[in-house]
Design a protein around this motif. Structure first.
Motif, PDB file in Angstrom:
ATOM      1  N   LEU A  21      62.111  68.350  68.514  1.00 34.28           N
ATOM      2  CA  LEU A  21      60.772  68.857  68.835  1.00 34.28           C
ATOM      3  C   LEU A  21      59.684  67.835  68.518  1.00 34.28           C
ATOM      4  CD1 LEU A  21      59.072  71.406  69.601  1.00 34.28           C
ATOM      5  CD2 LEU A  21      59.128  72.005  67.171  1.00 34.28           C
ATOM      6  N   PHE A  22      59.847  67.114  67.389  1.00 32.36           N
ATOM      7  CA  PHE A  22      58.810  66.173  66.953  1.00 32.36           C
ATOM      8  C   PHE A  22      59.141  64.718  67.309  1.00 32.36           C
ATOM      9  CE2 PHE A  22      57.974  69.846  64.339  1.00 32.36           C
ATOM     10  CZ  PHE A  22      56.591  69.901  64.283  1.00 32.36           C
ATOM     11  N   GLY A  23      60.268  64.496  67.986  1.00 32.20           N
ATOM     12  CA  GLY A  23      60.623  63.126  68.357  1.00 32.20           C
ATOM     13  C   GLY A  23      60.983  62.248  67.172  1.00 32.20           C
ATOM     14  N   LEU A  24      61.676  62.826  66.171  1.00 28.74           N
ATOM     15  CA  LEU A  24      62.075  62.061  64.990  1.00 28.74           C
ATOM     16  C   LEU A  24      63.553  61.704  65.074  1.00 28.74           C
ATOM     17  CD1 LEU A  24      60.407  64.452  62.367  1.00 28.74           C
ATOM     18  CD2 LEU A  24      59.530  62.206  63.075  1.00 28.74           C
ATOM     19  N   GLU A  25      63.893  60.530  64.521  1.00 29.79           N
ATOM     20  CA  GLU A  25      65.305  60.176  64.373  1.00 29.79           C
ATOM     21  C   GLU A  25      65.899  61.080  63.292  1.00 29.79           C
ATOM     22  OE1 GLU A  25      65.829  56.119  63.174  1.00 29.79           O
ATOM     23  OE2 GLU A  25      67.996  56.374  62.862  1.00 29.79           O
ATOM     24  N   CYS A  26      67.150  61.503  63.494  1.00 33.53           N
ATOM     25  CA  CYS A  26      67.727  62.499  62.578  1.00 33.53           C
ATOM     26  C   CYS A  26      69.182  62.167  62.251  1.00 33.53           C
ATOM     27  CB  CYS A  26      67.647  63.878  63.231  1.00 33.53           C
ATOM     28  SG  CYS A  26      68.365  65.205  62.250  1.00 33.53           S
ATOM     29  N   VAL A  27      69.478  62.114  60.959  1.00 31.55           N
ATOM     30  CA  VAL A  27      70.853  61.936  60.488  1.00 31.55           C
ATOM     31  C   VAL A  27      71.178  63.095  59.553  1.00 31.55           C
ATOM     32  CG1 VAL A  27      72.452  60.485  59.183  1.00 31.55           C
ATOM     33  CG2 VAL A  27      70.756  59.423  60.683  1.00 31.55           C
ATOM     34  N   VAL A  28      72.295  63.773  59.816  1.00 31.59           N
ATOM     35  CA  VAL A  28      72.687  64.919  58.996  1.00 31.59           C
ATOM     36  C   VAL A  28      73.996  64.601  58.275  1.00 31.59           C
ATOM     37  CG1 VAL A  28      73.299  67.354  58.966  1.00 31.59           C
ATOM     38  CG2 VAL A  28      71.576  66.526  60.585  1.00 31.59           C
ATOM     39  N   TYR A  29      73.984  64.765  56.961  1.00 35.28           N
ATOM     40  CA  TYR A  29      75.193  64.569  56.162  1.00 35.28           C
ATOM     41  C   TYR A  29      75.865  65.916  55.948  1.00 35.28           C
ATOM     42  CZ  TYR A  29      73.514  59.886  55.442  1.00 35.28           C
ATOM     43  OH  TYR A  29      73.099  58.598  55.662  1.00 35.28           O
ATOM     44  N   MET A  30      77.164  65.939  56.232  1.00 31.86           N
ATOM     45  CA  MET A  30      77.908  67.193  56.170  1.00 31.86           C
ATOM     46  C   MET A  30      79.293  66.895  55.608  1.00 31.86           C
ATOM     47  SD  MET A  30      78.365  69.817  59.349  1.00 31.86           S
ATOM     48  CE  MET A  30      79.014  71.475  59.161  1.00 31.86           C
ATOM     49  N   GLY A  31      79.712  67.649  54.612  1.00 34.27           N
ATOM     50  CA  GLY A  31      81.034  67.449  54.041  1.00 34.27           C
ATOM     51  C   GLY A  31      82.108  67.507  55.115  1.00 34.27           C
ATOM     52  N   ALA A  32      83.121  66.631  54.991  1.00 31.78           N
ATOM     53  CA  ALA A  32      84.163  66.576  56.016  1.00 31.78           C
ATOM     54  C   ALA A  32      84.866  67.928  56.137  1.00 31.78           C
ATOM     55  CB  ALA A  32      85.162  65.472  55.670  1.00 31.78           C
ATOM     56  N   ILE A  40      74.771  66.343  49.725  1.00 28.30           N
ATOM     57  CA  ILE A  40      73.476  66.105  49.070  1.00 28.30           C
ATOM     58  C   ILE A  40      73.478  64.741  48.390  1.00 28.30           C
ATOM     59  CG2 ILE A  40      71.930  66.879  47.224  1.00 28.30           C
ATOM     60  CD1 ILE A  40      72.928  69.771  47.857  1.00 28.30           C
ATOM     61  N   ASN A  41      74.567  64.404  47.677  1.00 27.45           N
ATOM     62  CA  ASN A  41      74.648  63.083  47.046  1.00 27.45           C
ATOM     63  C   ASN A  41      74.455  61.976  48.076  1.00 27.45           C
ATOM     64  OD1 ASN A  41      75.274  64.261  44.573  1.00 27.45           O
ATOM     65  ND2 ASN A  41      77.478  64.087  44.875  1.00 27.45           N
ATOM     66  N   GLU A  42      75.124  62.124  49.215  1.00 33.55           N
ATOM     67  CA  GLU A  42      75.075  61.084  50.238  1.00 33.55           C
ATOM     68  C   GLU A  42      73.678  60.999  50.851  1.00 33.55           C
ATOM     69  OE1 GLU A  42      77.906  59.426  50.085  1.00 33.55           O
ATOM     70  OE2 GLU A  42      76.992  57.900  51.344  1.00 33.55           O
ATOM     71  N   ALA A  43      73.039  62.150  51.042  1.00 36.96           N
ATOM     72  CA  ALA A  43      71.667  62.139  51.565  1.00 36.96           C
ATOM     73  C   ALA A  43      70.731  61.453  50.572  1.00 36.96           C
ATOM     74  CB  ALA A  43      71.201  63.563  51.862  1.00 36.96           C
TER      75      ALA A  43
END
Lengths: 265, 419
Positions: free
Chosen positions: B127-138, B172-175
């Motif tokens: 929506l805001f045109g931001l780059e986005c990276v999501v960390y998620m446990g495997a 969370i640690n990785e973020a």
């Protein structure tokens, strides 16, 4: 004066920066970690940092994360780490500090942890996720037990924060040499130099630079403007690059290189 | 405000800023950006516009008559499952994305457990045109595959986290590691009312819309105040948002339902307040599942969104003061809640609020006055959980015919079809 400050003073009197070497307790196993720390001391480290592994090392990169996890997987606890330190500090003639995340001393109780660390012959503690502004309860117990309290400063720290860091730091001030976690990027010399100068203008406590120092050349460069050079991940990497039986030997080789680096400024 | 007599950034003795010094600048910048935004009427107006026109607010408060009958209570459901992206998470994310643009940062990162916060963040980033990276446990990527694909469709990069327990705490640690490395360009869009100050405060204020609406809706539809407000608690953002407007109403009981996993005392739970102790985790002093050395224990819950060994500091304070009451529902109770709400009301809830429903059905009769009026927050919809529920129910031997009708339909088994 503290044993840590003494070590920095001795190095300065010899016309060089002090070399601070980090290794985690219990990696690759407890006996080998002790042998590696002794080898580091015998090969020219002026100060040792003994990492007490924590389950959630949010400031550490892959090398120290993996080493910490391996130590925890062995089932070692804080009591085992302390036992190893007691035996180590009885043997080596350089001061050793514990480096760990604040959750460990806080959960164990700051008073108890300070008593235990001092009892194990440790000279102080570095708690990288305990900012100076939250540190009163810990500093009180550290003073009571004669432990040095080393705090971290970053190039993003405001002058007010650096004043506070300088005020509560004893032994040395830990200047963070880059924005990031341990063992990934290379030290940013210009930023580090500016940070060291900002800290020095506020305190006579020695300033050591850590994070991103891996090679003899980098150590020499940092030694040209800082009182001390801290190396962690590169030493852990050396310890893990081969059979455990040769770990102490590999650590000794690297520490001799780094010591030559800090001595050649 | 609940951070009363304490130091700034604290809720009672909980909270604070236990972060590496390198993050001090970013945290101060965020505090200032939040203060400016709160004082700026255009921020509130823009937030309101996005909430209604984009996010579908207000969400309904619905008197669930058949569920009420079964529970022996008068249960009103706050339908956050009907908000855009299917959960309450968008409330927080739109506000923090607005803050990100006000701070001039082009990139957001987020952690996610069940994937709901990751999807919401990816949505706001689009929506805001931001780059986005999501960390998620495997492990969570496996459990919540649908949400992984949704995030990718929305243009986000999903990074599976292989370290530690491969679940939410490791994400969370990785973020945090990403944030400390890229702090100049990046806002860490924390998804729950946790982390270092000012995050717990900002997330509470952004999620407060849940109880601002539900309080007015309840007064209009039922009259007066409810006897109890019930919500599930992982990190605690939907719960703190559901409680916020009722904290100063002493007659309203606040009930947080944690995930008991296989049961309290089994060592396989995520019931942080019930079983944990005071500790510093992820930047704040709160309550966490740690051993006596301070090592963080593995949490366990059927719900990836509640599978977290910590809890936000304001919940720790509410539990400590006795203002909030924190209970726990097991995996089995949650599955029961999941099934009964589907069967009784035609609402398939996410596994997270299924814990609140499961607790209400199993214990509400004993723990609340007969006929008590209750607002229960359905924090998200359950489409994402269907496969996992069938898998777990099959393992437990309670699946019955669920999922069966779509298998064993191989036409080659039928000799007639060969002709």
């Amino acid at each position: 004066m503290s044993a840590v400050t003494d070590a920095f003073t001795r190095a300065r009197d010899e016309g060089r920066a002090a070399l601070v070497i980090y290794l985690p307790a219990g990696f690759p196993d407890m006996e080998t970690s002790r042998a590696c720390l002794e080898a580091a001391a015998d090969s020219g480290a002026d100060v040792l940092e003994v990492g007490f592994p924590f389950s959630d090392p949010m400031m550490d990169g892959p090398i120290i994360q993996a080493a910490s996890q391996q130590a925890l997987d062995h089932g070692y606890g804080v009591a085992d780490d302390l036992d190893m330190c007691r035996s180590l500090t009885g043997e080596v003639d350089v001061p050793a500090l514990v480096m760990t995340y604040v959750t460990i001393p806080d959960t164990r109780g700051f008073a108890r942890f300070a008593d235990e660390a001092a009892g194990a012959g440790l000279a102080g503690a570095i708690l990288p996720d305990l900012p100076a502004g939250e540190s009163d309860p810990w500093v009180r117990e550290a003073r009571r037990t004669g432990l040095d309290t080393v705090f971290l400063a970053s190039s993003v720290s405001t002058d007010d924060r650096i004043d506070r860091i300088a005020e509560v730091s004893t032994g040395f001030v830990y200047a963070v040499g880059l924005m990031g976690v341990t063992g990934v990027k290379d030290v940013a010399s210009d930023d580090s130099r500016t940070l060291v100068e900002r800290i020095r203008s506020r305190t006579s406590t020695p300033v050591a630079v850590g994070l991103g120092v891996k090679t003899r050349q980098q150590a020499a460069e940092v030694a040209s403007f800082a009182d001390g050079v801290i190396v962690g991940s590169a030493v852990v990497q050396a310890a893990s690059d081969g059979e455990p039986a040769g770990a102490a030997h590999r650590v000794a080789d690297l520490v001799r290189e780094l010591r030559a680096g800090v001595g050649s400024r | 405000m609940s951070e009363t007599d304490a130091r700034p950034g604290y809720f009672g003795r909980f909270g604070g800023q236990f972060v590496p010094e390198a993050l001090s600048g970013a945290i101060t910048q965020l505090e200032e950006a939040w203060r400016d935004a709160e004082a700026d009427p255009t921020f509130g107006l823009e937030l309101d516009r996005l909430r209604s026109q984009y996010g579908g607010r207000p969400t309904p408060l619905y008197l669930a008559e058949r569920l009420s009958e079964e529970a022996g209570l008068e249960v009103h459901l706050k339908r956050e499952d009907l908000a855009h992206t299917g959960s309450h998470k968008l409330n927080n994310v739109v506000g923090q994305a607005l803050l990100t643009t006000r701070m001039g940062k082009p990139r957001v990162i987020a952690e996610t457990g069940a994937g709901q916060h990751g999807v919401a963040t990816a949505t706001a980033a689009a929506l805001f045109g931001l780059e986005c990276v999501v960390y998620m446990g495997a492990e969570d990527c496996r459990r919540q595959r649908l949400n992984v694909v949704r995030m990718q469709l929305l243009g986000a990069e999903v990074v599976p986290v292989e370290s530690g327990t491969r679940t939410l705490k490791d994400a969370i640690n990785e973020a945090m590691r990403d944030w400390v490395t890229n702090v100049d360009s990046t806002h860490y869009l924390i998804g729950s009312a946790m982390g270092p100050h000012p995050f717990p405060l900002i997330v509470r204020e952004l999620q407060k819309v849940i109880s601002v609406e539900s309080k007015a809706q309840f007064a209009a539809q039922a009259g007066g105040l409810p006897d109890a407000v019930i919500a599930c608690v992982g990190g605690g953002s939907n719960a703190i948002g559901s409680f916020a407007e009722f904290i100063d109403e002493p007659d309203v009981q606040l009930v947080g339902v944690e995930a008991a996993g296989e049961g309290i005392g089994t060592g396989r739970t995520a019931a942080t307040i019930t079983e944990g102790r005071e500790a510093v985790l992820h930047g704040a002093r709160s309550i966490a599942l740690v051993d006596e050395d301070g090592q963080v224990k593995h949490a366990h819950s059927i719900s990836a969104g509640l599978d977290y060994p910590g809890v936000g500091p304001e919940h720790a304070m509410l539990a400590d003061s006795g203002r909030g009451r924190y209970v726990a529902a097991t995996d089995r109770e949650a599955i029961q809640g999941f099934r009964r709400l589907s069967e009784l009301e035609g609402i398939i809830p996410a596994l997270e609020p299924s814990h609140a429903i499961g607790w209400l059905l199993a214990h509400g009769r004993d723990e609340l006055d007969a006929g008590a009026t209750v607002i229960l927050t359905v924090s998200g919809r359950g489409d994402k959980d269907v496969d996992e529920v069938v898998k777990v129910m099959t393992e437990l031997g309670i699946a019955g015919d669920l999922g069966n009708e779509v298998v064993d339909a191989d036409p080659r088994e039928d000799p007639e079809s060969d002709a």
